[in-house]
Design an enzyme around this catalytic site. Sequence first.
Site, mmCIF file in Angstrom:
data_model
loop_
_atom_site.group_PDB
_atom_site.id
_atom_site.type_symbol
_atom_site.label_atom_id
_atom_site.label_comp_id
_atom_site.label_asym_id
_atom_site.label_seq_id
_atom_site.Cartn_x
_atom_site.Cartn_y
_atom_site.Cartn_z
ATOM 1 N N HIS A 114 -0.448 -5.330 1.646
ATOM 2 C CA HIS A 114 -1.879 -5.446 1.329
ATOM 3 C C HIS A 114 -2.571 -6.318 2.369
ATOM 4 O O HIS A 114 -3.180 -7.342 2.044
ATOM 5 C CB HIS A 114 -2.038 -6.060 -0.071
ATOM 6 C CG HIS A 114 -3.210 -5.529 -0.839
ATOM 7 N ND1 HIS A 114 -3.198 -4.325 -1.489
ATOM 8 C CD2 HIS A 114 -4.449 -6.050 -1.054
ATOM 9 C CE1 HIS A 114 -4.359 -4.124 -2.090
ATOM 10 N NE2 HIS A 114 -5.141 -5.155 -1.826
ATOM 11 N N ASP A 147 -9.701 -5.045 1.327
ATOM 12 C CA ASP A 147 -9.907 -3.776 0.629
ATOM 13 C C ASP A 147 -9.608 -2.657 1.623
ATOM 14 O O ASP A 147 -9.575 -2.882 2.833
ATOM 15 C CB ASP A 147 -11.347 -3.671 0.130
ATOM 16 C CG ASP A 147 -11.552 -2.540 -0.878
ATOM 17 O OD1 ASP A 147 -10.542 -1.980 -1.345
ATOM 18 O OD2 ASP A 147 -12.711 -2.230 -1.180
ATOM 19 N N ARG A 150 -6.398 3.471 1.477
ATOM 20 C CA ARG A 150 -6.896 4.497 2.391
ATOM 21 C C ARG A 150 -6.171 4.454 3.735
ATOM 22 O O ARG A 150 -5.814 5.493 4.289
ATOM 23 C CB ARG A 150 -8.408 4.330 2.582
ATOM 24 C CG ARG A 150 -9.227 5.054 1.526
ATOM 25 C CD ARG A 150 -10.639 4.531 1.429
ATOM 26 N NE ARG A 150 -10.697 3.341 0.584
ATOM 27 C CZ ARG A 150 -11.822 2.741 0.211
ATOM 28 N NH1 ARG A 150 -12.994 3.210 0.638
ATOM 29 N NH2 ARG A 150 -11.799 1.688 -0.577
#
Length: 264
Positions: free
Chosen positions: A178, A182, A186
């Site tokens: 991660h 954000d 994708r």
Amino acid sequence: MPESLEQLLQRVTQQQDQIAQARPLPEATLRSLLDDFLIRFAHDTTALEGNTLTLHETQVVLEHGITIGGKTLREHLEVTNVAKAWEALNAWVRSAEPLTEELLIHLHRLTMAGILPEEAGHYRTVPVFIRGSQHVPPNPLRVPKAMEDFVQKFAHRPPGMHPIVFAAHAHIQLAAIHPFIDGNGRVSRLLVNGLLLREGYPPASYPATSRAEYLATLERAQVTQDRDPFVRVTAEAVDWMQQRYLLAIRHTNSMPPIQDLDSD
């Protein structure tokens, strides 16, 4: 008996051999397949994150540049950004360049342009928690080293590892790190397709209609290290696109030969 993962991978491999033997497809046919895929991928990959544009609305936005009433600017940017990132990904696929952090950062910058203007193209510097997930991403101080290790691990597919397994494992690990505030999902789904395309496989889109299964199997892989269910989801996405290719091949082979105009 339901098809085992091993049987599914064997079938997909056989289908890939059929597709390879039938190449090249007519240029117009291949272009229509890939144009249709991009619309589906832009829709699915953003819908998995909550975008409410329908498949048809996504097509209108991408093909005609028309905004959809009642939809937010962010939703429009999400699908157009994916299309731009897809172009960059394909440029990398065609190149001989290895997988690098710079590529992933560039894909993130394109994907999140105008959405996260300050964070786009930058690793996160704060702790994050994934909504509804038991998996806790690593401390932000560990992200740079984790990403360095990631690109080294996935720069080359180990001999004997199936390309779909390799691509699915890359998705699992990148999403687990991660690295961005954000847009991690994708970028991970773009990477899956880059790795598949470099192996000669058609691209794959995780369907938005299977969002619950996609998220559950990804969570399972990250928390329990049981990766097979997510590999299956990935293989099924590849299989769906392969069926499109095989249908195009059957239609192409069933076409009558072009009439020789001089034969009269």
